[in-house]
Design a protein around this motif. Structure first.
Motif, mmCIF file in Angstrom:
data_model
loop_
_atom_site.group_PDB
_atom_site.id
_atom_site.type_symbol
_atom_site.label_atom_id
_atom_site.label_comp_id
_atom_site.label_asym_id
_atom_site.label_seq_id
_atom_site.Cartn_x
_atom_site.Cartn_y
_atom_site.Cartn_z
ATOM 1 N N ASN A 1 9.301 -0.245 2.687
ATOM 2 C CA ASN A 1 9.612 -1.626 3.086
ATOM 3 C C ASN A 1 8.371 -2.526 3.151
ATOM 4 O OD1 ASN A 1 12.444 -1.184 3.374
ATOM 5 N ND2 ASN A 1 12.080 -0.252 5.386
ATOM 6 N N VAL A 2 7.364 -2.173 2.395
ATOM 7 C CA VAL A 2 6.177 -3.026 2.271
ATOM 8 C C VAL A 2 6.364 -3.832 0.984
ATOM 9 C CG1 VAL A 2 3.671 -3.111 2.050
ATOM 10 C CG2 VAL A 2 4.740 -1.359 3.482
ATOM 11 N N VAL A 3 6.867 -5.049 1.138
ATOM 12 C CA VAL A 3 7.239 -5.874 -0.013
ATOM 13 C C VAL A 3 6.222 -6.978 -0.270
ATOM 14 C CG1 VAL A 3 9.025 -7.383 -0.969
ATOM 15 C CG2 VAL A 3 9.675 -5.380 0.391
ATOM 16 N N THR A 4 5.748 -7.601 0.791
ATOM 17 C CA THR A 4 4.799 -8.704 0.648
ATOM 18 C C THR A 4 3.392 -8.272 1.065
ATOM 19 O OG1 THR A 4 5.072 -9.550 2.896
ATOM 20 C CG2 THR A 4 6.653 -10.312 1.224
ATOM 21 N N ALA A 5 2.438 -9.117 0.751
ATOM 22 C CA ALA A 5 1.067 -8.851 1.185
ATOM 23 C C ALA A 5 0.963 -8.854 2.706
ATOM 24 C CB ALA A 5 0.131 -9.910 0.588
ATOM 25 N N LEU A 6 1.792 -9.656 3.358
ATOM 26 C CA LEU A 6 1.806 -9.674 4.829
ATOM 27 C C LEU A 6 2.318 -8.353 5.381
ATOM 28 C CD1 LEU A 6 1.353 -11.180 7.454
ATOM 29 C CD2 LEU A 6 3.638 -12.184 7.204
ATOM 30 N N ASP A 7 3.326 -7.784 4.736
ATOM 31 C CA ASP A 7 3.818 -6.463 5.151
ATOM 32 C C ASP A 7 2.696 -5.430 5.084
ATOM 33 O OD1 ASP A 7 6.399 -7.462 5.499
ATOM 34 O OD2 ASP A 7 6.989 -6.989 3.440
ATOM 35 N N LEU A 8 1.902 -5.517 4.024
ATOM 36 C CA LEU A 8 0.793 -4.572 3.876
ATOM 37 C C LEU A 8 -0.251 -4.788 4.962
ATOM 38 C CD1 LEU A 8 -0.548 -2.309 2.252
ATOM 39 C CD2 LEU A 8 -1.603 -4.066 0.815
ATOM 40 N N ALA A 9 -0.517 -6.034 5.303
ATOM 41 C CA ALA A 9 -1.492 -6.333 6.356
ATOM 42 C C ALA A 9 -1.066 -5.748 7.692
ATOM 43 C CB ALA A 9 -1.686 -7.844 6.470
ATOM 44 N N LYS A 10 0.254 -5.641 7.916
ATOM 45 C CA LYS A 10 0.786 -5.118 9.176
ATOM 46 C C LYS A 10 0.959 -3.599 9.149
ATOM 47 C CE LYS A 10 3.387 -9.339 10.285
ATOM 48 N NZ LYS A 10 4.744 -9.915 10.483
ATOM 49 N N PHE A 11 0.756 -2.977 7.988
ATOM 50 C CA PHE A 11 0.954 -1.532 7.856
ATOM 51 C C PHE A 11 -0.145 -0.796 8.625
ATOM 52 C CE2 PHE A 11 1.181 2.559 5.651
ATOM 53 C CZ PHE A 11 2.559 2.716 5.507
ATOM 54 N N PRO A 12 0.206 0.270 9.374
ATOM 55 C CA PRO A 12 -0.805 0.998 10.160
ATOM 56 C C PRO A 12 -1.893 1.588 9.263
ATOM 57 C CG PRO A 12 1.405 1.590 10.863
ATOM 58 C CD PRO A 12 1.567 0.780 9.622
ATOM 59 N N PRO A 13 -3.149 1.238 9.487
ATOM 60 C CA PRO A 13 -4.233 1.715 8.618
ATOM 61 C C PRO A 13 -4.346 3.231 8.537
ATOM 62 C CG PRO A 13 -4.990 -0.094 10.002
ATOM 63 C CD PRO A 13 -3.633 0.294 10.509
ATOM 64 N N GLN A 14 -4.160 3.926 9.667
ATOM 65 C CA GLN A 14 -4.285 5.382 9.645
ATOM 66 C C GLN A 14 -3.184 6.028 8.819
ATOM 67 O OE1 GLN A 14 -6.910 6.925 10.659
ATOM 68 N NE2 GLN A 14 -7.770 5.015 11.452
ATOM 69 N N LEU A 15 -1.967 5.478 8.913
ATOM 70 C CA LEU A 15 -0.866 5.990 8.107
ATOM 71 C C LEU A 15 -1.134 5.727 6.626
ATOM 72 C CD1 LEU A 15 1.924 7.298 7.995
ATOM 73 C CD2 LEU A 15 2.941 5.025 8.327
ATOM 74 N N ALA A 16 -1.735 4.594 6.322
ATOM 75 C CA ALA A 16 -2.088 4.276 4.935
ATOM 76 C C ALA A 16 -3.088 5.281 4.385
ATOM 77 C CB ALA A 16 -2.647 2.865 4.849
ATOM 78 N N THR A 17 -4.036 5.693 5.236
ATOM 79 C CA THR A 17 -5.028 6.684 4.810
ATOM 80 C C THR A 17 -4.361 8.010 4.486
ATOM 81 O OG1 THR A 17 -6.673 5.637 6.246
ATOM 82 C CG2 THR A 17 -7.163 7.853 5.454
ATOM 83 N N GLN A 18 -3.430 8.428 5.333
ATOM 84 C CA GLN A 18 -2.748 9.705 5.134
ATOM 85 C C GLN A 18 -1.896 9.714 3.868
ATOM 86 O OE1 GLN A 18 -0.516 10.393 8.729
ATOM 87 N NE2 GLN A 18 -2.332 10.305 10.049
#
Length: 302
Positions: free
Chosen positions: A115-132
């Motif tokens: 459910n990360v559709v926009t650049a704003l969604d990505l900005a709100k995505f948890p950084p640690q989860l993104a790393t994993q």
């Protein structure tokens, strides 16, 4: 185009043939950034007849976002400056996630499943989860979207197809010998860079300009083509000596000069012209020259 754009800041980085970063941090409180962006667009159009857009932000990634907005929003007249967090969020909401620098189509498809559709969604995505799930680069991108500087120019460098060496001169130059020597110094620096990545150049651009603040600012340039690709400093310097008269005009006090080595080709896959005079240079001599350039640079800062 790059010689025009880089007049506006002493600190810059030519990222690709049509993209350039300028650093205005030291001038931020003195300049109207919107006005400066408009001046850059006007100068490029007037002198090179190229339409460009200007985006400014707190990080490299946000400046790229701002550039996207400048292209899409006609009311901004090609210039977008993201000053506040509110402006950043509004800009991020306008763009799909695949438009974010470094994300691309394949990664954006995986992000949409979360459910990360926009650049704003990505900005709100948890950084640690993104790393994993996606690695450290996506985490750094998320932090950049939130105004935390994580990427440096040297870390986002594309494989070079063009290499430039330019500099604002410490004192004005107004004679052809000094101009030739200054250009020769910068072609040696640029040649060292292309040899370091095992490439050679087919086309060389040399330019010299007076200050934009002079009464009649001038920029003169010359494009030099080679029969076959070369990385030999001697051959490049000889070409400059033959063509420098196209840059030199009596009465001009030169303020900035530069050399660009363009249309780089991989030395491992070169195809030479059987009728051309190929000059591969002297590898041992070029290595000694490169080491002397490093030595001079180290001495300068001692």
């Amino acid at each position: 185009m790059m010689s025009i754009i880089t007049r506006y800041s002493e600190t810059f980085y030519v990222y690709s043939v049509d993209e350039c970063f300028l650093n205005f941090k030291q001038y931020e409180k003195l300049l109207c950034l919107e006005s400066t962006g408009a001046q850059i667009r006007k100068a490029v159009w007037k002198e090179a007849r190229l339409a460009v857009c200007v985006g400014m932000g707190r990080t490299l990634t946000l400046s790229k976002i701002a550039n996207h907005v400048a292209k899409q929003d006609k009311e901004r007249a090609g210039v977008c400056v993201l000053r506040t967090e509110i402006e950043e969020r509004e800009a991020l909401a306008q763009l799909t996630v695949d438009k974010v620098w470094g994300i691309g189509r394949k990664l954006s498809e995986k992000l949409r499943l979360l459910n990360v559709v926009t650049a704003l969604d990505l900005a709100k995505f948890p950084p640690q989860l993104a790393t994993q799930q996606f690695g450290i680069e996506v985490k750094r991108t998320i932090r950049e979207l939130n105004g935390i500087e994580c990427k440096k120019w040297d870390e986002v460098r594309k494989e070079k197809q063009n290499i430039y060496s330019t500099r604002t001169l410490g004192c004005r130059v107004n004679d052809i010998e000094a101009l030739t020597q200054a250009l020769a110094k910068h072609v040696a620096i640029a040649a060292k860079k292309i040899r370091a990545q095992s490439t050679s150049t087919r086309v060389m651009l040399i330019f010299a300009s007076s200050s934009q603040h002079d009464e009649n600012p001038r920029t003169l340039r010359k494009v030099i083509h080679f029969e076959s690709p070369t990385s030999c400093t001697m051959q490049l310097t000889t070409a400059i000596a033959k063509e420098v008269h196209n840059l030199y005009k009596p009465g001009i006090n030169y303020y900035k000069i530069g050399v660009g080595l363009l249309e780089l080709t991989n030395d491992k896959h070169q195809q030479f012209d059987m009728f051309a005079t190929n000059d591969a240079g002297n590898p041992a001599l070029m290595n000694a020259l490169d080491n002397s350039i490093v030595g001079l640079a180290q001495t300068r800062y001692l």
